[in-house]
Write a protein that holds these residues in place. Structure first.
Motif, short mmCIF file in Angstrom:
data_model
loop_
_atom_site.label_atom_id
_atom_site.label_comp_id
_atom_site.label_asym_id
_atom_site.label_seq_id
_atom_site.Cartn_x
_atom_site.Cartn_y
_atom_site.Cartn_z
N GLU A 29 1.50 -1.37 0.00
CA GLU A 29 0.07 0.02 0.00
C GLU A 29 1.11 1.14 0.10
O GLU A 29 0.28 2.37 -0.62
N GLY A 30 1.86 1.11 0.73
CA GLY A 30 3.01 2.40 1.03
C GLY A 30 3.46 2.49 -0.37
O GLY A 30 4.11 4.21 -1.12
N LEU A 31 4.23 1.23 -1.53
CA LEU A 31 4.76 1.20 -2.33
C LEU A 31 3.72 2.22 -3.72
O LEU A 31 3.79 3.19 -4.62
N GLN A 32 2.42 1.62 -3.33
CA GLN A 32 1.49 2.13 -4.45
C GLN A 32 0.75 4.23 -3.98
O GLN A 32 0.63 4.66 -4.99
N ILE A 33 0.65 4.14 -2.91
CA ILE A 33 1.10 5.70 -2.42
C ILE A 33 1.96 6.43 -3.56
O ILE A 33 2.27 7.93 -4.13
N ALA A 34 3.33 5.73 -3.07
CA ALA A 34 4.77 6.60 -3.39
C ALA A 34 4.79 6.74 -4.95
O ALA A 34 4.75 7.96 -5.76
N GLU A 35 4.28 5.62 -5.94
CA GLU A 35 3.67 5.39 -7.24
C GLU A 35 3.17 6.80 -7.19
O GLU A 35 3.60 7.72 -8.69
N SER A 36 2.18 6.85 -6.87
CA SER A 36 1.07 7.71 -7.53
C SER A 36 1.45 9.15 -7.30
O SER A 36 1.58 9.80 -8.43
N ARG A 37 2.40 9.74 -6.07
CA ARG A 37 2.52 11.02 -5.83
C ARG A 37 4.22 11.01 -6.73
O ARG A 37 4.06 11.99 -7.18
N PHE A 38 5.13 9.98 -7.37
CA PHE A 38 5.90 10.03 -7.97
C PHE A 38 4.96 10.65 -9.18
O PHE A 38 5.85 11.37 -10.74
N ARG A 39 4.63 9.97 -9.89
CA ARG A 39 3.49 10.13 -10.79
C ARG A 39 2.43 11.40 -11.52
O ARG A 39 2.66 12.25 -12.45
N ASN A 40 2.12 11.91 -10.11
CA ASN A 40 1.95 13.59 -10.21
C ASN A 40 2.79 14.81 -9.88
O ASN A 40 2.28 15.95 -9.25
N GLY A 41 3.90 13.75 -9.81
CA GLY A 41 5.08 14.99 -9.56
C GLY A 41 5.08 15.31 -8.33
O GLY A 41 6.46 16.33 -8.31
N ALA A 42 5.25 14.81 -7.35
CA ALA A 42 4.76 15.38 -5.86
C ALA A 42 6.26 15.25 -5.08
O ALA A 42 6.61 15.08 -4.42
N THR A 43 6.96 13.83 -5.99
CA THR A 43 8.08 13.42 -5.03
C THR A 43 8.85 13.14 -5.99
O THR A 43 8.50 13.56 -8.04
N SER A 44 9.96 12.74 -5.85
CA SER A 44 10.73 12.09 -6.79
C SER A 44 10.80 10.43 -6.54
O SER A 44 10.28 10.00 -5.95
N GLU A 45 11.70 9.68 -7.70
CA GLU A 45 11.73 8.50 -8.12
C GLU A 45 12.27 8.20 -6.41
O GLU A 45 11.82 7.07 -6.33
N LEU A 46 12.52 8.39 -5.69
CA LEU A 46 13.77 7.94 -4.84
C LEU A 46 12.53 7.38 -3.89
O LEU A 46 12.59 6.22 -3.82
N ASP A 47 11.74 7.68 -3.40
CA ASP A 47 10.44 7.01 -3.15
C ASP A 47 9.78 6.10 -3.20
O ASP A 47 9.97 5.15 -2.73
N VAL A 48 9.87 6.06 -4.38
CA VAL A 48 9.25 4.10 -5.14
C VAL A 48 10.58 3.40 -5.05
O VAL A 48 10.04 2.33 -4.58
N ALA A 49 11.35 3.75 -5.07
CA ALA A 49 13.15 3.11 -5.22
C ALA A 49 13.22 2.56 -3.89
O ALA A 49 13.05 0.72 -3.83
N GLN A 50 12.99 3.27 -2.02
CA GLN A 50 13.30 2.72 -1.30
C GLN A 50 11.51 1.95 -1.15
O GLN A 50 11.91 0.92 -0.13
N ALA A 51 10.79 2.03 -1.52
CA ALA A 51 9.53 1.33 -0.68
C ALA A 51 9.47 0.15 -1.57
O ALA A 51 8.98 -1.10 -1.27
N THR A 52 10.20 -0.21 -3.01
CA THR A 52 10.07 -0.98 -3.19
C THR A 52 11.11 -1.76 -2.84
O THR A 52 10.86 -3.09 -2.46
N THR A 53 12.05 -1.47 -2.18
CA THR A 53 13.75 -2.68 -1.36
C THR A 53 12.42 -2.39 0.22
O THR A 53 13.14 -4.04 0.21
#
Length: 529
Positions: free
Chosen positions: A218-242
């Motif tokens: 669920e946290g990864l989905q939130i990070a991916e959504s914010r990344f797609r909307n330009g609210a955060t960087s891809e780093l959050d997605v990578a950290q959530a995936t890790t």
């Protein structure tokens, strides 16, 4: 023992020989069995404290005896069934039961030694021939047949108690083997309960890992959504995936441990791997310990723990063996006799076995006083072994007390740990919920979410281990107290299939099913300290 020369002399002297030896025989028989050499066994004194170190703790009852079927205190039907099956099917336990049968047979051998040691009928027909040239005597019968039929008996009188001590040693050995069997039963029951707890702990941890996998997904989905909307960087997605993949990686490891524990349980039940899944049906929960545990008093472990009783009986058996060895220092008195018929037929001789009675009867004294210290040193060997067992008995008692104290400390402290770990889990769950909400709203970065989720999984694992430690410490406590063997006192020690298999090979009489005389004795009471 039989000799032909003596037999022929008996025929010629007949009555006078017997009359001459009769008074001596009467004296030897009258004196036989009136002395027993060697020490008599006395249980060694061992100092124990009057109370356990946890005296006064409201969770411990010392005035109440330990529950015989202690595993039922967990109120887990699956565990109850597993213990029952293990008691019936475990193979090492069956081996321990067969050692009792072996000890019974050894006792039978020792008992038989008290009676005439040689009782044998004999008979032979011997054809003999001598060359006329070899004989070189005219008229000598060179071809004849010798016939013999009779009975031999040899009885070494138990004047010094050698054989009585042997029976005493084997009787104690029977009791020791019975105690060993019950000790194996105590260990088996505890190991089944411990393995079952390990299985349930793995199942709980796997469930927790999957729940955290869901939360982290669920946290990864939130990070991916914010990344797609330009609210955060891809780093959050990578950290959530890790974090998510790291959690997923723990699941196969836990499943491997679970399967290994199930395989161990299968072996305890005397079954091949993969045969316990149906027996583990039910709630996948760690066994819950009762609020109050009865441990009794320290002196009770002398009576309850079978391994301590086994150590005592083994020492008693060795004490008797000192007497067996000491008997060799003194002369032995033996009665021997042979009676039979002997006749020879050949050319010029008549054959009449009925008129050919011979006998040989008399006492014999044997005293190997020139033995160069061998007998004395044999006695010293037996005495040294006895002293080792006495020291071993004392050590077994002290180790038993240590095991109880250690298990008590582990059980009580694990309960306190559970309280703290439960609070930590509650706080970690709250942190995950808050961090996700704040991250979704952009109030915090994803590092807060990562830290909260890592902490939750760690605290949940800690709580599961603490609960497992409570159960395993309680199991270890009951094992240290020697609980559980009483429930099998009236149960057969040899399974029906084994019974049938052994009866096909050997005539066992009632030895496989009926206890020997020493086993029917009252169990020793705990010593007063």
């Amino acid at each position: 023992m039989r000799g032909h020369d003596g037999a022929r002399r008996a025929k010629s002297t007949g009555g006078p020989f017997f009359l001459g030896t009769a008074p001596l025989l009467v004296v030897v028989v009258a004196l036989g069995g009136c002395t027993t050499v060697g020490p008599d066994f006395a249980r060694p004194e061992v100092s124990l404290t009057e109370n356990w170190g946890a005296k006064g703790d409201p969770r411990i009852a010392t005035q109440t005896a330990t529950d015989i079927q202690w595993w039922k205190a967990f109120n887990d039907p699956a565990l109850d069934r597993l213990v029952e099956l293990a008691n019936q099917q475990n193979l090492p336990l069956q081996v321990a039961g067969l050692r009792i049968v072996e000890a019974r047979a050894r006792l039978g051998v020792a008992t038989g030694q008290q009676y005439p040691q040689v009782q044998a009928a004999f008979g032979n027909v011997t054809a003999q021939g001598i060359s006329k040239n070899a004989a070189n005597v005219s008229g000598l019968d060179t071809h004849f047949v010798n016939y013999e039929l009779g009975f031999d008996a040899v009885w070494e009188l138990d004047f010094w108690g050698r054989y009585r001590r042997g029976v005493e040693a084997e009787s104690d050995n029977v009791l020791a083997s019975v105690a060993d069997y019950y000790s194996s039963l105590v260990s088996l029951t505890a190991e089944v309960a411990r393995t079952y707890t390990v299985i349930r702990t793995f199942e709980v941890r796997i469930g927790q890992a999957r729940e955290n996998e869901r939360i982290q997904q669920e946290g990864l989905q939130i990070a991916e959504s914010r990344f797609r909307n330009g609210a955060t960087s891809e780093l959050d997605v990578a950290q959530a995936t890790t974090l998510l993949e790291s959690t997923r990686a723990t699941i196969p490891q836990l499943q491997a441990g679970l399967q290994q524990a199930r395989n161990a349980l299968s072996t305890l039940l005397g079954q091949p791997p993969g045969m316990v899944e149906e027996l583990l049906a039910g709630p996948q929960e760690i066994p819950q310990a009762p609020a109050l545990v009865a441990v009794g008093m320290p002196a009770e472990i002398l009576r309850r723990r079978p391994d301590i009783r086994a150590a005592e009986f083994f020492a008693a058996a060795q004490c008797a063996r000192i007497g067996v060895a000491k008997a060799d220092l003194y002369p032995s008195f033996t009665l021997f006799g042979t009676i039979g018929l002997q006749a020879t037929s050949g050319a010029g001789t008549s054959f009449n076995l009925g008129d050919s009675l011979f006998y040989s009867l008399g006492p014999r004294i044997r005293w190997p006083f020139f033995n160069y210290g061998r007998i004395k040193n044999t006695v010293r060997v037996e005495d040294a072994r006895f002293q080792q067992l006495l020291v071993g008995y004392r050590n077994a008692v002290l180790q038993a007390a240590q095991e109880v104290e250690n298990s008590l400390a582990g059980y009580l402290n694990a309960q306190e740990t559970v309280v703290f770990e439960q609070r930590a889990v509650n706080a970690a769950q709250k942190s995950v919920e808050l961090s996700l909400v704040q991250y979704r709203e952009g109030a915090v970065d994803y590092q807060r979410v990562l830290d909260a989720q890592r902490s939750l999984l760690q605290q949940q694992n800690n709580l599961a281990q603490a609960r497992s430690s409570v159960a395993t410490s309680l199991i270890a406590l009951y094992k240290a107290l020697g609980g559980g063997w009483e429930s099998r006192q009236d149960q057969p020690i040899v399974t029906e299939p084994t019974l049938d298999e052994m009866k096909k090979r050997t005539n066992w009489g009632e030895m496989l099913t009926q206890p020997s005389a020493p086993e029917t004795k009252k169990s020793p009471e705990p010593a007063k300290h």
